[in-house]
Design a protein around this motif. Structure first.
Motif, short mmCIF file in Angstrom:
data_model
loop_
_atom_site.label_atom_id
_atom_site.label_comp_id
_atom_site.label_asym_id
_atom_site.label_seq_id
_atom_site.Cartn_x
_atom_site.Cartn_y
_atom_site.Cartn_z
N HIS A 188 -6.40 -8.94 -3.22
CA HIS A 188 -6.82 -7.91 -2.27
C HIS A 188 -6.81 -8.52 -0.87
CE1 HIS A 188 -8.12 -4.97 -5.30
NE2 HIS A 188 -8.51 -6.03 -6.01
N GLN A 189 -6.12 -7.87 0.04
CA GLN A 189 -6.01 -8.40 1.40
C GLN A 189 -6.08 -7.25 2.39
OE1 GLN A 189 -2.62 -10.97 1.99
NE2 GLN A 189 -3.14 -11.45 4.10
N PRO A 225 -6.52 -2.11 3.99
CA PRO A 225 -6.53 -2.66 2.63
C PRO A 225 -5.17 -2.58 1.96
CG PRO A 225 -7.62 -0.52 2.69
CD PRO A 225 -7.38 -0.92 4.11
N SER A 269 0.86 -1.17 0.00
CA SER A 269 0.00 0.00 0.00
C SER A 269 0.90 1.23 0.00
CB SER A 269 -0.90 0.02 1.23
OG SER A 269 -1.66 1.23 1.27
N GLY A 310 -2.70 1.54 5.39
CA GLY A 310 -3.07 0.32 4.68
C GLY A 310 -1.92 -0.66 4.64
N HIS A 327 -9.64 -12.33 -3.32
CA HIS A 327 -9.58 -11.72 -2.00
C HIS A 327 -9.02 -12.78 -1.05
CE1 HIS A 327 -12.07 -8.07 -2.81
NE2 HIS A 327 -12.36 -8.80 -3.87
N ARG A 333 -7.21 -13.82 3.03
CA ARG A 333 -6.95 -13.54 4.43
C ARG A 333 -5.97 -14.60 4.94
NH1 ARG A 333 -12.39 -11.90 7.67
NH2 ARG A 333 -10.79 -10.90 8.97
N GLU A 381 -8.74 -5.89 3.74
CA GLU A 381 -9.99 -5.12 3.73
C GLU A 381 -10.83 -5.39 4.98
OE1 GLU A 381 -10.93 -4.86 -1.04
OE2 GLU A 381 -11.42 -6.70 0.04
N ASP A 382 -10.90 -6.65 5.39
CA ASP A 382 -11.72 -7.01 6.54
C ASP A 382 -11.07 -6.60 7.87
OD1 ASP A 382 -13.91 -8.46 5.15
OD2 ASP A 382 -12.26 -9.74 4.51
#
Length: 296
Positions: free
Chosen positions: A263-264, A271, A17, A22, A221, A223, A266-267
């Motif tokens: 994408h990692q 982000p 990021s 982020g 996405h 995790r 976000e939760d």
């Protein structure tokens, strides 16, 4: 008179990021000369990020792997707050960006416990971007018993798995169990038995569990639970991204030459974006992303 080594400066950068809020933060010690294992572990624990990186000169006689300036070659070691890990992608990217700010963009080479990892730093506008090249990857089956234990620890019913993306253990510098969720909602709900998953990961020598959901042909996405590192979840995991690239290619899920976007974070409210490049005729995986310093 005995001399006391000054406490080394610890930099803080985020990887994957260009926003300090982020991506995945890493501690960085650019000169760890003279630090012992216990001291590096203590620094990593005090910093409190999922990993911190420690640089020293490369071993004598190490081939800089195409880097003509041997001053751009280093030994790098990675420590979580609980233990040393053989390879960490986000701390590699963060360290490369920190070096790029000091010695300029270009090629670097890092000697890691997992092997030699070349990194290229480029400038994109005002930001720096680093792309690492993994060691030789591999993919292996996971036993039914170990899969059942992982799902039990995660509290994931077997029906919540994506049948098109079968479970595997993938390696590209560190071992990761890849499990694919059938829905984005399943991926978003992460509440697991920390001790139970940690015990399984130690037994299987896993660094993280790579949980993925496929949004499109080349966008995922992800995790990464990381109990063996002493944290619930890693915000952006370069080593797991490299392993996932090997997994996707091994299973024929993507073309031989392709660029994936992961994408990692976000939760978690951090982000980040990781690119995973596969090249025809080269088994190694390239993982790239932006990085920036975290203000003190």
């Amino acid at each position: 008179m005995s001399s006391v080594r000054e406490t080394p400066e610890v930099l803080r950068y985020t990887a994957f990021s260009d926003d300090p809020e982020g991506g995945n933060p890493a501690g960085i010690v650019l000169d760890a000369t003279g630090l012992g294992d216990d001291e590096m572990l203590a620094i990593a624990a005090e910093v409190g990020y999922s990993e911190s990186a420690f640089l020293t000169a490369p071993p004598a006689g190490v081939d800089p792997d195409g880097v003509s300036d041997t001053g751009r070659a280093y030994t790098i070691r990675f420590f979580s707050p609980k233990a040393e890990v053989p390879f960490c992608g986000h701390a590699t990217v963060a360290t490369a960006v920190a070096l790029g700010e000091r010695i300029g963009p270009g090629d670097l080479v890092f000697s890691t416990r997992a092997g030699t990892v070349p990194v290229t730093v480029t400038r994109e506008g005002a930001a720096l971007r680093a792309t690492l090249t993994s060691v030789e990857p591999s993919v292996e089956e996971v036993t039914a018993e170990d899969l059942d234990e992982a799902l039990a620890a995660l509290d994931w019913p077997a029906d919540d798995l994506d049948p098109v993306l079968p479970p595997r253990i993938a390696f590209a510098g560190a071992r990761h169990l890849v499990l694919a969720a059938a829905t984005r909602e399943r991926l978003a709900r992460l509440a697991y038995d920390f001790a139970r998953l940690e015990a399984l990961m130690h037994r299987l020598d896993l660094t993280t569990v790579q949980l993925v959901w496929r949004a499109s042909a080349d966008v995922f996405h992800v995790r990464d639970p990381f109990p063996v590192g002493g944290v619930v979840e890693d915000p952006a995991t370069g080593a797991a991204a490299a392993a996932f690239g090997a997994y996707a290619r091994e299973l024929g899920l993507v073309p031989e030459a392709t660029m994936l976007t992961l994408h990692q974070g976000e939760d978690m409210g951090r982000p980040g974006v990781l690119t995973v490049e596969l090249r025809a005729g080269d088994r190694r995986i390239r993982v790239g992303g932006a990085g920036t310093r975290i203000p003190a």
